[in-house]
Design a protein around this motif. Structure first.
Motif, short mmCIF file in Angstrom:
data_model
loop_
_atom_site.label_atom_id
_atom_site.label_comp_id
_atom_site.label_asym_id
_atom_site.label_seq_id
_atom_site.Cartn_x
_atom_site.Cartn_y
_atom_site.Cartn_z
N GLN A 97 74.14 25.31 22.27
CA GLN A 97 72.76 25.38 21.78
C GLN A 97 71.82 25.82 22.90
O GLN A 97 70.91 26.63 22.68
N ASN A 98 72.04 25.28 24.09
CA ASN A 98 71.20 25.68 25.24
C ASN A 98 71.39 27.17 25.54
O ASN A 98 70.43 27.89 25.81
N GLU A 99 72.66 27.62 25.50
CA GLU A 99 72.93 29.04 25.75
C GLU A 99 72.27 29.90 24.68
O GLU A 99 71.70 30.96 24.99
N THR A 100 72.35 29.45 23.41
CA THR A 100 71.73 30.20 22.31
C THR A 100 70.23 30.28 22.50
O THR A 100 69.62 31.35 22.31
N THR A 101 69.62 29.17 22.90
CA THR A 101 68.17 29.17 23.13
C THR A 101 67.82 30.15 24.24
O THR A 101 66.87 30.94 24.11
N LYS A 103 69.54 32.76 25.23
CA LYS A 103 69.78 34.13 24.77
C LYS A 103 68.70 34.57 23.78
O LYS A 103 68.31 35.74 23.78
N ASP A 104 68.24 33.62 22.93
CA ASP A 104 67.14 33.96 22.01
C ASP A 104 65.89 34.33 22.80
O ASP A 104 65.19 35.31 22.45
N LYS A 105 65.60 33.59 23.86
CA LYS A 105 64.42 33.91 24.69
C LYS A 105 64.60 35.27 25.34
O LYS A 105 63.68 36.10 25.35
N LEU A 107 66.45 37.70 24.29
CA LEU A 107 66.36 38.71 23.24
C LEU A 107 64.89 38.98 22.88
O LEU A 107 64.51 40.13 22.69
N GLY A 108 64.09 37.92 22.83
CA GLY A 108 62.66 38.09 22.57
C GLY A 108 62.00 38.93 23.64
O GLY A 108 61.19 39.83 23.34
N GLU A 110 63.52 41.12 25.54
CA GLU A 110 64.04 42.48 25.38
C GLU A 110 63.33 43.18 24.21
O GLU A 110 63.01 44.37 24.30
N HIS A 111 63.08 42.47 23.11
CA HIS A 111 62.36 43.06 21.98
C HIS A 111 60.95 43.47 22.40
O HIS A 111 60.47 44.56 22.02
#
Length: 148
Positions: A97-101, A103-105, A107-108, A110-111
């Protein structure tokens, strides 16, 4: 002397009768005791048989109890191992979950960077198109002046 002999005979007869009575009484008592001994022997045999049966039952119950104890111990060990595995899985879930969070940040970010790059590209294209338009106009003007 006749009287003494008669008295002795009577005395001996009484003693004999008493001895016969004692003998009969002893025989009766012996028969009763033999019956008691036979009855007690049968009872002892029955009790011995019952003891063997109860011993077998005891051993069966003891074996079943030991099996149950072993099953309980095995189950408790399996439950402890499962709890440990569940704890490990909870930790792994938290890490993921920490890794996903993270990576989501990322990705944001990068977007946003991509969006900015697209906007910059569009701005540059617009500038290029404007400059190209201006160039073509000036080129036409130069061509026109050359043609004159």
């Amino acid at each position: 002397e006749g009287f003494e002999l008669s008295a002795k005979r009577d005395s001996k007869a009484r003693e004999y009768a008493k001895a016969v009575a004692n003998r009969r009484e002893a025989d009766e008592e012996m028969k009763v005791k033999d019956i008691i001994i036979l009855d007690l022997s049968k009872r002892s045999s029955n009790l011995t048989q019952q003891l063997k049966e109860y011993t077998k039952l005891y051993e069966m119950v003891k074996n079943e109890r030991n099996k149950a104890v072993n099953l309980i111990q095995t189950s408790q060990q399996a439950a402890a191992e499962m709890k440990e595995k569940i704890g490990i899985l909870h930790n792994e879930i938290e890490i993921l979950q920490n890794e996903t969070t993270a990576k989501d940040k990322a990705l944001g970010v990068e977007h946003q960077a991509c969006g900015k790059a697209v906007a910059d590209r569009d701005t540059v294209r617009s500038e290029v198109n404007k400059l190209l338009f201006v160039y073509k106009e000036k080129q036409q003007l130069v061509d026109q002046k050359i043609a004159e």
